[in-house]
Design a protein around this motif. Structure first.
Motif, PDB file in Angstrom:
ATOM      1  N   ASP A   1       0.955  -1.090  -0.085  1.00  0.00           N
ATOM      2  CA  ASP A   1      -0.170   0.062   0.039  1.00  0.00           C
ATOM      3  C   ASP A   1       0.575   1.272  -0.147  1.00  0.00           C
ATOM      4  OD1 ASP A   1      -2.760  -1.180   0.258  1.00  0.00           O
ATOM      5  OD2 ASP A   1      -1.888  -2.195   1.877  1.00  0.00           O
ATOM      6  N   CYS A   2       1.907   1.289   0.675  1.00  0.00           N
ATOM      7  CA  CYS A   2       2.853   2.497   0.685  1.00  0.00           C
ATOM      8  C   CYS A   2       4.259   1.962   1.161  1.00  0.00           C
ATOM      9  CB  CYS A   2       2.076   3.250   1.706  1.00  0.00           C
ATOM     10  SG  CYS A   2       2.302   2.867   3.355  1.00  0.00           S
ATOM     11  N   LEU A   3       5.209   2.919   0.778  1.00  0.00           N
ATOM     12  CA  LEU A   3       6.452   3.063   0.818  1.00  0.00           C
ATOM     13  C   LEU A   3       6.920   3.830   2.147  1.00  0.00           C
ATOM     14  CD1 LEU A   3       7.698   3.711  -2.625  1.00  0.00           C
ATOM     15  CD2 LEU A   3       7.321   1.583  -1.797  1.00  0.00           C
ATOM     16  N   VAL A   4       7.603   3.313   3.221  1.00  0.00           N
ATOM     17  CA  VAL A   4       8.062   3.661   4.485  1.00  0.00           C
ATOM     18  C   VAL A   4       9.682   3.859   4.461  1.00  0.00           C
ATOM     19  CG1 VAL A   4       8.028   3.755   6.948  1.00  0.00           C
ATOM     20  CG2 VAL A   4       5.792   3.250   5.695  1.00  0.00           C
ATOM     21  N   PRO A   5      10.339   5.137   4.359  1.00  0.00           N
ATOM     22  CA  PRO A   5      11.795   5.040   4.410  1.00  0.00           C
ATOM     23  C   PRO A   5      12.101   5.025   5.811  1.00  0.00           C
ATOM     24  CG  PRO A   5      10.865   7.033   3.820  1.00  0.00           C
ATOM     25  CD  PRO A   5       9.611   6.289   3.669  1.00  0.00           C
ATOM     26  N   VAL A   6      13.110   4.252   6.204  1.00  0.00           N
ATOM     27  CA  VAL A   6      13.608   4.354   7.327  1.00  0.00           C
ATOM     28  C   VAL A   6      14.124   5.844   7.735  1.00  0.00           C
ATOM     29  CG1 VAL A   6      15.503   3.490   9.101  1.00  0.00           C
ATOM     30  CG2 VAL A   6      14.505   2.103   7.433  1.00  0.00           C
ATOM     31  N   PRO A   7      13.635   6.431   8.792  1.00  0.00           N
ATOM     32  CA  PRO A   7      13.961   7.944   8.865  1.00  0.00           C
ATOM     33  C   PRO A   7      15.314   8.393   9.628  1.00  0.00           C
ATOM     34  CG  PRO A   7      12.315   7.076  10.731  1.00  0.00           C
ATOM     35  CD  PRO A   7      12.511   5.938  10.044  1.00  0.00           C
ATOM     36  N   LEU A   8      15.854   9.507   9.415  1.00  0.00           N
ATOM     37  CA  LEU A   8      17.155   9.659   9.998  1.00  0.00           C
ATOM     38  C   LEU A   8      16.587  10.730  11.116  1.00  0.00           C
ATOM     39  CD1 LEU A   8      19.086  11.239   7.198  1.00  0.00           C
ATOM     40  CD2 LEU A   8      19.590   9.216   8.501  1.00  0.00           C
ATOM     41  N   TYR A   9      17.471  10.797  12.379  1.00  0.00           N
ATOM     42  CA  TYR A   9      17.398  11.707  13.503  1.00  0.00           C
ATOM     43  C   TYR A   9      17.179  13.078  12.680  1.00  0.00           C
ATOM     44  CZ  TYR A   9      17.351  13.606  18.144  1.00  0.00           C
ATOM     45  OH  TYR A   9      16.930  14.243  19.446  1.00  0.00           O
ATOM     46  N   ARG A  10      16.622  14.087  13.497  1.00  0.00           N
ATOM     47  CA  ARG A  10      16.372  15.370  13.153  1.00  0.00           C
ATOM     48  C   ARG A  10      17.583  16.105  12.803  1.00  0.00           C
ATOM     49  NH1 ARG A  10      13.732  15.576  18.049  1.00  0.00           N
ATOM     50  NH2 ARG A  10      14.792  16.662  19.709  1.00  0.00           N
TER      51      ARG A  10
ATOM     52  N   THR B   1       6.392   9.519   4.987  1.00  0.00           N
ATOM     53  CA  THR B   1       7.647   9.777   5.856  1.00  0.00           C
ATOM     54  C   THR B   1       7.116  10.132   7.340  1.00  0.00           C
ATOM     55  OG1 THR B   1       7.269  12.115   5.014  1.00  0.00           O
ATOM     56  CG2 THR B   1       8.732  10.393   3.776  1.00  0.00           C
ATOM     57  N   ASP B   2       5.877  10.224   7.571  1.00  0.00           N
ATOM     58  CA  ASP B   2       5.527  10.844   9.037  1.00  0.00           C
ATOM     59  C   ASP B   2       4.840   9.740   9.953  1.00  0.00           C
ATOM     60  OD1 ASP B   2       2.860  10.749   7.877  1.00  0.00           O
ATOM     61  OD2 ASP B   2       2.539  12.409   7.920  1.00  0.00           O
ATOM     62  N   ALA B   3       4.936   8.443   9.646  1.00  0.00           N
ATOM     63  CA  ALA B   3       4.515   7.621  10.563  1.00  0.00           C
ATOM     64  C   ALA B   3       5.445   6.921  11.697  1.00  0.00           C
ATOM     65  CB  ALA B   3       3.839   6.262   9.837  1.00  0.00           C
ATOM     66  N   VAL B   4       6.558   7.268  11.483  1.00  0.00           N
ATOM     67  CA  VAL B   4       7.824   6.613  12.511  1.00  0.00           C
ATOM     68  C   VAL B   4       8.753   7.714  12.716  1.00  0.00           C
ATOM     69  CG1 VAL B   4       8.814   5.338  10.841  1.00  0.00           C
ATOM     70  CG2 VAL B   4       8.986   4.790  13.060  1.00  0.00           C
ATOM     71  N   TRP B   5       9.185   7.829  13.846  1.00  0.00           N
ATOM     72  CA  TRP B   5      10.120   8.686  14.291  1.00  0.00           C
ATOM     73  C   TRP B   5      11.483   8.108  14.666  1.00  0.00           C
ATOM     74  CZ3 TRP B   5       6.392  11.485  17.694  1.00  0.00           C
ATOM     75  CH2 TRP B   5       5.487  12.562  16.910  1.00  0.00           C
ATOM     76  N   ARG B   6      12.489   8.523  14.438  1.00  0.00           N
ATOM     77  CA  ARG B   6      13.757   8.153  15.048  1.00  0.00           C
ATOM     78  C   ARG B   6      14.178   9.214  16.372  1.00  0.00           C
ATOM     79  NH1 ARG B   6      17.717   6.053  11.231  1.00  0.00           N
ATOM     80  NH2 ARG B   6      19.398   4.976  12.421  1.00  0.00           N
ATOM     81  N   VAL B   7      14.144   8.734  17.420  1.00  0.00           N
ATOM     82  CA  VAL B   7      13.956   9.520  18.591  1.00  0.00           C
ATOM     83  C   VAL B   7      15.366   9.850  19.101  1.00  0.00           C
ATOM     84  CG1 VAL B   7      11.626   8.265  19.332  1.00  0.00           C
ATOM     85  CG2 VAL B   7      13.938   7.242  20.206  1.00  0.00           C
ATOM     86  N   ARG B   8      16.473   9.318  18.760  1.00  0.00           N
ATOM     87  CA  ARG B   8      17.715   9.736  19.030  1.00  0.00           C
ATOM     88  C   ARG B   8      18.626   9.484  18.014  1.00  0.00           C
ATOM     89  NH1 ARG B   8      20.208   4.994  20.793  1.00  0.00           N
ATOM     90  NH2 ARG B   8      18.639   3.258  21.212  1.00  0.00           N
ATOM     91  N   ASN B   9      20.037  10.075  18.087  1.00  0.00           N
ATOM     92  CA  ASN B   9      20.814  10.197  17.047  1.00  0.00           C
ATOM     93  C   ASN B   9      21.750   9.100  17.539  1.00  0.00           C
ATOM     94  OD1 ASN B   9      22.287  10.764  14.705  1.00  0.00           O
ATOM     95  ND2 ASN B   9      23.441  12.390  15.670  1.00  0.00           N
ATOM     96  N   ASN B  10      21.686   7.760  17.193  1.00  0.00           N
ATOM     97  CA  ASN B  10      22.508   6.840  17.640  1.00  0.00           C
ATOM     98  C   ASN B  10      23.810   6.725  16.934  1.00  0.00           C
ATOM     99  OD1 ASN B  10      20.968   5.787  15.170  1.00  0.00           O
ATOM    100  ND2 ASN B  10      21.829   3.890  15.542  1.00  0.00           N
ATOM    101  N   ALA B  11      24.839   6.420  17.646  1.00  0.00           N
ATOM    102  CA  ALA B  11      26.176   6.340  16.837  1.00  0.00           C
ATOM    103  C   ALA B  11      26.115   5.455  15.602  1.00  0.00           C
ATOM    104  CB  ALA B  11      27.274   5.512  18.157  1.00  0.00           C
ATOM    105  N   THR B  12      27.226   5.831  14.625  1.00  0.00           N
ATOM    106  CA  THR B  12      27.137   5.072  13.576  1.00  0.00           C
ATOM    107  C   THR B  12      27.203   3.534  13.590  1.00  0.00           C
ATOM    108  OG1 THR B  12      28.234   4.914  11.189  1.00  0.00           O
ATOM    109  CG2 THR B  12      29.649   5.541  13.312  1.00  0.00           C
ATOM    110  N   GLN B  13      26.672   2.654  13.043  1.00  0.00           N
ATOM    111  CA  GLN B  13      26.695   1.300  13.042  1.00  0.00           C
ATOM    112  C   GLN B  13      28.066   0.738  12.473  1.00  0.00           C
ATOM    113  OE1 GLN B  13      24.469   0.478  15.279  1.00  0.00           O
ATOM    114  NE2 GLN B  13      22.890  -0.680  13.931  1.00  0.00           N
ATOM    115  N   THR B  14      28.883   1.653  11.571  1.00  0.00           N
ATOM    116  CA  THR B  14      29.871   1.136  10.714  1.00  0.00           C
ATOM    117  C   THR B  14      30.841   0.262  11.322  1.00  0.00           C
ATOM    118  OG1 THR B  14      29.462   3.131   9.493  1.00  0.00           O
ATOM    119  CG2 THR B  14      31.469   1.825   9.031  1.00  0.00           C
TER     120      THR B  14
END
Length: 229
Positions: free
Chosen positions: A113-122, A150-163
């Motif tokens: 039905d729709c596409l939901v991109p994984v969000p970035l922290y603000r 793009t407004d269904a889910v929020w990233r609530v913190r800026n987690n450290a890079t996973q790399t």
């Protein structure tokens, strides 16, 4: 306008993000030779494929697919780096179009039905100026006609890079990372496609799916541009 385009191309030539060769008209980000040598997964819409099995037992996934294999230092890694850190917005959209064109004939998008991109922290979104996963979704939308949410889910913190993190550290790093927004109620009973740039351990995508799983009757599939198998 043509003369200004020619002048811009002369003084600021567009170069292939992989080999550095000057791009021809119609090429975006990658030259034809590098594009032809990208490592396709050929997963498309194969039920129970190995990527899909990465999520079994984590959340009730419907289907999963990725367009390319990722290898450190390879062409796909160079594309992803350019997409995230070199402001290559058109390249992000073009890669999304590529995903849409490749997966569409297989029936992968049927019932979604729709596409939901994984969000970035603000703060990261503000620094970068765009979300590469959202632009991928916009490209997919151009080929499929599916709406982007793009407004269904929020990233609530800026987690450290996973790399540079181990598998266990990646899972700890994303715990409680996402939260649904009030607009997520509109996804009740819908089949959504989570869109991200790359799948490694699946920690980030699983955390996002976990948050969305609280929406009644939701069904979740996953598509990424690349997969670090």
């Amino acid at each position: 306008m043509r003369i200004w385009t020619d002048l811009r191309e002369f003084f600021f030539p567009r170069l292939c993000v992989s080999c550095g060769k000057r791009l021809m008209q119609g090429e975006e980000g990658l030259c034809l030779a590098c594009s032809a040598s990208l490592p396709y997964t050929s997963i498309y819409n194969k039920e129970g494929n190995e990527m899909e099995r990465c999520f079994w037992g984590r959340f009730p996934i419907v289907r999963a697919s990725s367009l390319f294999y990722y290898a450190k230092g390879g062409k796909v890694a160079q594309v992803l780096y350019a997409m995230k850190y070199h402001n290559r917005r058109k390249l992000c959209v073009r890669m999304g179009e590529w995903m849409g064109s490749a997966l569409l004939p297989s029936g992968f998008f049927e019932g979604i039905d729709c596409l939901v991109p994984v969000p970035l922290y603000r703060t990261r979104l503000r620094q970068r100026g765009y979300n590469q996963s959202e632009l991928l979704a916009r490209g997919i939308s151009r080929k499929t006609g599916l709406p982007v949410c793009t407004d269904a889910v929020w990233r609530v913190r800026n987690n450290a890079t996973q790399t540079q993190k181990s598998g266990y550290a990646r899972w700890m790093n994303v715990e409680g990372l996402f939260r649904t927004a009030p607009q997520a109620a509109l996804l009740e009973g819908k089949h959504i496609l989570l869109v991200d740039d790359v799948l490694t351990t699946g920690a980030t995508l699983t955390a996002c799916a976990d948050a969305l799983s609280s929406v009644g009757g939701i069904r979740i599939s996953v598509a990424t541009l690349a997969w670090a198998k």
